[in-house]
Design a protein around this motif. Sequence first.
Motif, mmCIF file in Angstrom:
data_model
loop_
_atom_site.group_PDB
_atom_site.id
_atom_site.type_symbol
_atom_site.label_atom_id
_atom_site.label_comp_id
_atom_site.label_asym_id
_atom_site.label_seq_id
_atom_site.Cartn_x
_atom_site.Cartn_y
_atom_site.Cartn_z
ATOM 1 N N ALA A 91 35.966 47.544 34.983
ATOM 2 C CA ALA A 91 35.612 48.231 35.216
ATOM 3 C C ALA A 91 34.957 48.440 36.521
ATOM 4 O O ALA A 91 35.102 49.799 37.334
ATOM 5 C CB ALA A 91 34.719 48.666 33.266
ATOM 6 N N ALA A 92 34.590 47.582 37.340
ATOM 7 C CA ALA A 92 33.613 47.795 38.117
ATOM 8 C C ALA A 92 34.761 47.977 39.605
ATOM 9 O O ALA A 92 34.354 48.503 39.918
ATOM 10 C CB ALA A 92 32.761 46.326 38.226
ATOM 11 N N LEU A 93 36.334 47.324 39.453
ATOM 12 C CA LEU A 93 36.858 47.553 40.653
ATOM 13 C C LEU A 93 37.291 49.143 40.197
ATOM 14 O O LEU A 93 37.478 49.399 40.970
ATOM 15 C CB LEU A 93 38.485 46.297 39.930
ATOM 16 N N LEU A 129 45.217 38.093 33.604
ATOM 17 C CA LEU A 129 46.283 38.006 34.461
ATOM 18 C C LEU A 129 46.659 39.110 35.307
ATOM 19 O O LEU A 129 46.228 39.815 36.356
ATOM 20 C CB LEU A 129 47.604 37.786 33.333
ATOM 21 N N PHE A 130 45.749 40.455 34.524
ATOM 22 C CA PHE A 130 45.154 41.766 34.767
ATOM 23 C C PHE A 130 44.198 41.500 36.245
ATOM 24 O O PHE A 130 44.418 41.743 37.706
ATOM 25 C CB PHE A 130 44.488 42.851 34.380
ATOM 26 N N LEU A 131 42.894 40.248 36.753
ATOM 27 C CA LEU A 131 42.733 40.066 36.760
ATOM 28 C C LEU A 131 42.965 39.626 38.878
ATOM 29 O O LEU A 131 42.605 39.797 39.473
ATOM 30 C CB LEU A 131 41.481 38.876 37.437
ATOM 31 N N VAL A 132 44.307 38.673 38.060
ATOM 32 C CA VAL A 132 44.925 37.894 39.558
ATOM 33 C C VAL A 132 46.257 38.489 39.750
ATOM 34 O O VAL A 132 46.300 39.469 40.977
ATOM 35 C CB VAL A 132 45.845 36.591 39.006
ATOM 36 N N CYS A 144 36.368 39.380 32.205
ATOM 37 C CA CYS A 144 37.790 40.476 32.528
ATOM 38 C C CYS A 144 37.451 41.708 32.377
ATOM 39 O O CYS A 144 37.674 42.324 33.285
ATOM 40 C CB CYS A 144 39.205 39.669 31.961
ATOM 41 N N LEU A 145 36.963 42.396 31.140
ATOM 42 C CA LEU A 145 36.546 43.898 30.837
ATOM 43 C C LEU A 145 36.111 44.438 32.200
ATOM 44 O O LEU A 145 36.177 45.337 32.284
ATOM 45 C CB LEU A 145 36.457 44.187 30.063
ATOM 46 N N ARG A 182 34.996 55.780 42.803
ATOM 47 C CA ARG A 182 33.798 56.192 42.954
ATOM 48 C C ARG A 182 33.434 55.792 44.202
ATOM 49 O O ARG A 182 31.960 56.115 43.827
ATOM 50 C CB ARG A 182 33.498 56.417 41.164
ATOM 51 N N THR A 183 33.485 55.423 44.661
ATOM 52 C CA THR A 183 32.870 54.481 46.310
ATOM 53 C C THR A 183 33.797 55.419 47.538
ATOM 54 O O THR A 183 34.611 55.793 47.601
ATOM 55 C CB THR A 183 32.902 53.526 45.933
ATOM 56 N N ARG A 184 32.088 55.799 48.224
ATOM 57 C CA ARG A 184 33.164 55.413 49.342
ATOM 58 C C ARG A 184 33.908 54.476 50.574
ATOM 59 O O ARG A 184 34.797 55.188 50.385
ATOM 60 C CB ARG A 184 31.488 55.629 50.402
ATOM 61 N N LEU A 185 33.508 53.547 49.831
ATOM 62 C CA LEU A 185 34.615 52.559 49.867
ATOM 63 C C LEU A 185 36.178 52.062 49.864
ATOM 64 O O LEU A 185 36.667 52.459 50.167
ATOM 65 C CB LEU A 185 34.245 50.427 49.680
#
Length: 290
Positions: free
Chosen positions: A157-159, A20-23, A152-153, A165-168
């Motif tokens: 974490a990547a999200l 659910l978190f992904l969506v 999903c974890l 932590r990125t310019r985007l």
Amino acid sequence: MDLATFAVQCLNAVQYGLLLFLVASGLTLIFGIMGIINLAHGSFYMLGAYLAFSLSPLFGPHFVTMLVCGTLLAALFGYLLEWAFFSYLYQRDHLQQVLMTWALILVFEELRSMLVGNDVHGVKPPEWLAGTVALGELMTYPVYRLFASAACLLIGAALWFTVNRTRLGMMIRAGASNRDMVRGLGIPITRLYRTVFAGGVALAALAGMIAAPMSSVYPGMGGHVLIVCFVVVVIGGIGSIPGALIAALLVGFVDTFGKVFFAELSGIGVYLLMAVILVWRPEGLMKRGY
């Protein structure tokens, strides 16, 4: 309830909550940054499930490669969709946004019916994820569900890293706080919005692809997910990704254990949770923040 059964239900609750978190994370990004009420978000979840059904015979055991390719296709679709439709909604009121996105739901359902029909389909997990692990002497748990939770974890974490932590991510946070200032600084806000929307579509579609081997692929499957995801966004706080994670896990546990202990009343458990939290904190569990 013995310890092994309790452990299985906890794992099911965590896996459902993370899915659910992904969506919901894609939904809260789109609404929190772009200010658009997107009722068609559940259709992107359905798109992912049908992508898994269509691509799995082509990729065979290369399941992760299929997920990557399907996510890229969904992101490209979202980028084009924002250019063709959603870019005209930023200055419109919420009623027009609701009408537009509801119309897109109808269009997507008709296209789905024309392309793949109205049958219920299944997606088999790859052989290397088809086994089970023992939980105690009598209980087992599917390896694929553990893979789904771990995936999903990792994506969550990547999200978080991308946004914080990125310019985007810096531009995304700035655009959410003051889009006029961001535009005045020369940041291409139109391209930023399209990137955010494409990312939201990709997250929902990826969740659908991961969920497909655990459930059937069927017409209208995005409708229920959309309702629950709006509940997650409201509970967590509109525009808050950490809030969406906490809310999704809460909803996962309430829904899973509600079906175990209160089967006849399980349908209202999630909405009762939302009502209690909104009475306590009308703005949701967390304020807007990434």
